[in-house]
Design a protein around this motif. Sequence first.
Motif, PDB file in Angstrom:
ATOM      1  N   ILE A 139       0.804  -1.226   0.000  1.00 10.67           N
ATOM      2  CA  ILE A 139       0.000   0.000   0.000  1.00 10.67           C
ATOM      3  C   ILE A 139       0.835   1.273   0.000  1.00 10.67           C
ATOM      4  N   GLY A 140       2.169   1.166   0.068  1.00 14.50           N
ATOM      5  CA  GLY A 140       3.012   2.341  -0.024  1.00 14.50           C
ATOM      6  C   GLY A 140       3.464   2.872   1.320  1.00 14.50           C
ATOM      7  N   GLU A 141       4.528   3.680   1.296  1.00 16.48           N
ATOM      8  CA  GLU A 141       5.000   4.340   2.501  1.00 16.48           C
ATOM      9  C   GLU A 141       4.155   5.589   2.750  1.00 16.48           C
ATOM     10  N   CYS A 142       4.498   6.317   3.812  1.00 12.70           N
ATOM     11  CA  CYS A 142       3.637   7.409   4.263  1.00 12.70           C
ATOM     12  C   CYS A 142       3.374   8.447   3.182  1.00 12.70           C
ATOM     13  N   ASP A 143       4.379   8.806   2.404  1.00 12.29           N
ATOM     14  CA  ASP A 143       4.183   9.845   1.406  1.00 12.29           C
ATOM     15  C   ASP A 143       3.355   9.363   0.224  1.00 12.29           C
ATOM     16  N   LYS A 144       3.120   8.051   0.140  1.00 13.17           N
ATOM     17  CA  LYS A 144       2.329   7.496  -0.958  1.00 13.17           C
ATOM     18  C   LYS A 144       1.059   6.819  -0.455  1.00 13.17           C
ATOM     19  N   SER A 177      -5.584  -7.852  13.626  1.00  9.40           N
ATOM     20  CA  SER A 177      -4.529  -7.410  12.717  1.00  9.40           C
ATOM     21  C   SER A 177      -4.679  -5.914  12.486  1.00  9.40           C
ATOM     22  N   LEU A 178      -3.549  -5.206  12.487  1.00  6.05           N
ATOM     23  CA  LEU A 178      -3.556  -3.758  12.351  1.00  6.05           C
ATOM     24  C   LEU A 178      -2.759  -3.329  11.125  1.00  6.05           C
ATOM     25  N   ASN A 179      -3.187  -2.256  10.537  1.00  4.70           N
ATOM     26  CA  ASN A 179      -2.439  -1.626   9.450  1.00  4.70           C
ATOM     27  C   ASN A 179      -1.275  -0.864  10.072  1.00  4.70           C
ATOM     28  N   ALA A 180      -0.146  -1.545  10.250  1.00  2.00           N
ATOM     29  CA  ALA A 180       0.996  -0.945  10.928  1.00  2.00           C
ATOM     30  C   ALA A 180       1.623   0.179  10.112  1.00  2.00           C
ATOM     31  N   VAL A 181       1.445   0.157   8.801  1.00  2.00           N
ATOM     32  CA  VAL A 181       1.994   1.225   7.966  1.00  2.00           C
ATOM     33  C   VAL A 181       1.372   2.555   8.369  1.00  2.00           C
ATOM     34  N   ALA A 182       0.053   2.565   8.570  1.00  2.00           N
ATOM     35  CA  ALA A 182      -0.631   3.809   8.930  1.00  2.00           C
ATOM     36  C   ALA A 182      -0.195   4.332  10.286  1.00  2.00           C
ATOM     37  N   LEU A 183       0.211   3.433  11.190  1.00  2.00           N
ATOM     38  CA  LEU A 183       0.629   3.864  12.522  1.00  2.00           C
ATOM     39  C   LEU A 183       1.938   4.638  12.500  1.00  2.00           C
ATOM     40  N   LEU A 184       2.631   4.644  11.368  1.00  2.00           N
ATOM     41  CA  LEU A 184       3.878   5.396  11.253  1.00  2.00           C
ATOM     42  C   LEU A 184       3.679   6.781  10.641  1.00  2.00           C
ATOM     43  N   CYS A 185       2.452   7.107  10.319  1.00  2.00           N
ATOM     44  CA  CYS A 185       2.241   8.230   9.403  1.00  2.00           C
ATOM     45  C   CYS A 185       1.650   9.474  10.029  1.00  2.00           C
ATOM     46  N   GLY A 186       1.951   9.774  11.285  1.00  2.00           N
ATOM     47  CA  GLY A 186       1.586  11.049  11.882  1.00  2.00           C
ATOM     48  C   GLY A 186       0.108  11.339  11.813  1.00  2.00           C
ATOM     49  N   ASN A 187      -0.234  12.572  11.456  1.00  2.00           N
ATOM     50  CA  ASN A 187      -1.639  12.994  11.411  1.00  2.00           C
ATOM     51  C   ASN A 187      -2.291  12.576  10.102  1.00  2.00           C
ATOM     52  N   ASN A 188      -2.379  11.300   9.928  1.00  2.00           N
ATOM     53  CA  ASN A 188      -2.950  10.727   8.719  1.00  2.00           C
ATOM     54  C   ASN A 188      -4.333  10.165   9.051  1.00  2.00           C
ATOM     55  N   GLU A 189      -5.269  10.349   8.134  1.00  2.00           N
ATOM     56  CA  GLU A 189      -6.633   9.868   8.361  1.00  2.00           C
ATOM     57  C   GLU A 189      -6.667   8.373   8.654  1.00  2.00           C
ATOM     58  N   LEU A 190      -5.825   7.620   7.963  1.00  2.41           N
ATOM     59  CA  LEU A 190      -5.804   6.176   8.180  1.00  2.41           C
ATOM     60  C   LEU A 190      -5.284   5.828   9.572  1.00  2.41           C
ATOM     61  N   ARG A 191      -4.332   6.605  10.064  1.00  5.18           N
ATOM     62  CA  ARG A 191      -3.827   6.334  11.404  1.00  5.18           C
ATOM     63  C   ARG A 191      -4.941   6.477  12.437  1.00  5.18           C
ATOM     64  N   GLY A 275      10.750   9.992  13.149  1.00  6.16           N
ATOM     65  CA  GLY A 275      10.267  10.099  11.776  1.00  6.16           C
ATOM     66  C   GLY A 275       9.847   8.761  11.218  1.00  6.16           C
ATOM     67  N   PRO A 276       8.936   8.767  10.238  1.00  5.67           N
ATOM     68  CA  PRO A 276       8.509   7.502   9.622  1.00  5.67           C
ATOM     69  C   PRO A 276       9.639   6.857   8.825  1.00  5.67           C
ATOM     70  N   TYR A 277       9.709   5.538   8.861  1.00  9.62           N
ATOM     71  CA  TYR A 277      10.660   4.749   8.088  1.00  9.62           C
ATOM     72  C   TYR A 277      12.104   5.147   8.364  1.00  9.62           C
ATOM     73  N   ASN A 278      12.396   5.438   9.621  1.00  8.99           N
ATOM     74  CA  ASN A 278      13.739   5.846   9.998  1.00  8.99           C
ATOM     75  C   ASN A 278      14.596   4.621  10.322  1.00  8.99           C
ATOM     76  N   LEU A 279      15.403   4.208   9.392  1.00  9.10           N
ATOM     77  CA  LEU A 279      16.435   3.194   9.565  1.00  9.10           C
ATOM     78  C   LEU A 279      15.911   1.788   9.803  1.00  9.10           C
ATOM     79  N   LEU A 280      15.245   1.535  10.920  1.00  4.26           N
ATOM     80  CA  LEU A 280      14.978   0.162  11.325  1.00  4.26           C
ATOM     81  C   LEU A 280      13.586  -0.336  10.947  1.00  4.26           C
ATOM     82  N   HIS A 281      12.730   0.531  10.443  1.00  2.00           N
ATOM     83  CA  HIS A 281      11.394   0.123  10.014  1.00  2.00           C
ATOM     84  C   HIS A 281      10.646  -0.632  11.104  1.00  2.00           C
ATOM     85  N   LYS A 282      10.627  -0.065  12.289  1.00  2.00           N
ATOM     86  CA  LYS A 282       9.827  -0.613  13.379  1.00  2.00           C
ATOM     87  C   LYS A 282       8.845   0.454  13.840  1.00  2.00           C
TER      88      LYS A 282
END
Length: 389
Positions: A139-144, A177-191, A275-282
């Motif tokens: 589904i893409g990283e935060c900017d996508k 199950s959670l959409n963990a990608v959205a949890l990295l994305c700050g003030n995002n509607e999906l988060r 920041g999102p996707y900073n080095l370790l992707h956790k």
Amino acid sequence: MAVGWKPLLPLIAVSALFIYEEWVSSPSCKRVPSPNLHGHEPNQDHPDDLKVMMVANLLLLGSEAGYFNLLFRDYYLSRFFTNSFRTLKPDMLLVLGDISARGYKLPNSKYISVIHQFQRVVGPFLGLPLHVVLGDRDIGECDKLSSDLVSWVSGRFPGLDSAGCGAFEIGNVSFVSLNAVALLCGNNELRFSVEKVVESESMDFQMGSELEGMDENGRVRKKVYEFGWRENAMSSGSGPVLLLHFPLSQTVAAANYDRSRSSSILDGRGPVGTGPYNLLHKLPPNATEYIFQALKPRIVFSAHTQEFHDHFHPDGTREVTVPAMTWNARDDPGFVVAIFRRNKGEVSVSYCSLARESHVLIAYVTLLILLVPMMVFPSTPNLRCLTQS
């Protein structure tokens, strides 16, 4: 007489290849010891146990796959699934994200080819309960990250809501199950949508502590009443099985935690950062702490790193990271089998390894080297006889 068996060599070689393929595409599984079981882990599985096969990072290419992927890697991946189904006899298949190698970049018409490829590869598992967790490549990283894409992809897999989350129960085992990608994305509607799912599931499990006997099917009946958000009083490990694509942070502190154990639990790599996707992707520590507080997960299964990890968080919660099951990611793919014991407490984990791509390629090259002289010079003995005459 000495040359009478030589015409059979190609047949013998092909037969040996079929036997080798059957052997090399079968998984080799080893149970991972759990210190929580104190050496009392059952030696035999019980028919009432729930056996779940967990895979991750298939990285399928769909219609963009080349001939090497289609005729070799995808062929063996399909055999891996088929032989694993036959030998392990799981009750369910969980896929912890990254089904696609670059699905978020594809138009819907091409994304459909990835989903069809996934269905072909998993083969017999389509007859079992199936749940798919969304990964960043899906589904893409935060900017996508797009709500429309997440909703569209979620609609192609069972049990996912429009935010890419899901909750289900099978064999008296509850999963979230959670959409963990959205949890990295700050003030995002999906988060915000994912956080609503976490809070809703937290309330459901808190209500579950108030029992009202058994129903006609012998299952626990819950009292139905409403209350506002409150501090979660459940004990650690009493919540659902948590499924994520990204691993949780391993730096979250816990009250009354014995710091002398930290060297055996933490991997020493430090926090993920803000920041999102900073080095370790956790998931960052704040998101991890939020999940622990709200859900009190029984056990956590994650992926993304492409390697197998098994560790305990400071509060005692176990997290198992599922390796990549594809040669597109690593030379030695693998997967995990988790058995949820009928007593609702114990979880046995096995790590299953598959053949290395380099070993299989070496076997093919060796066979080719042996077969080519037989095919190029099949009549050499007869020519020698004519020369002597």
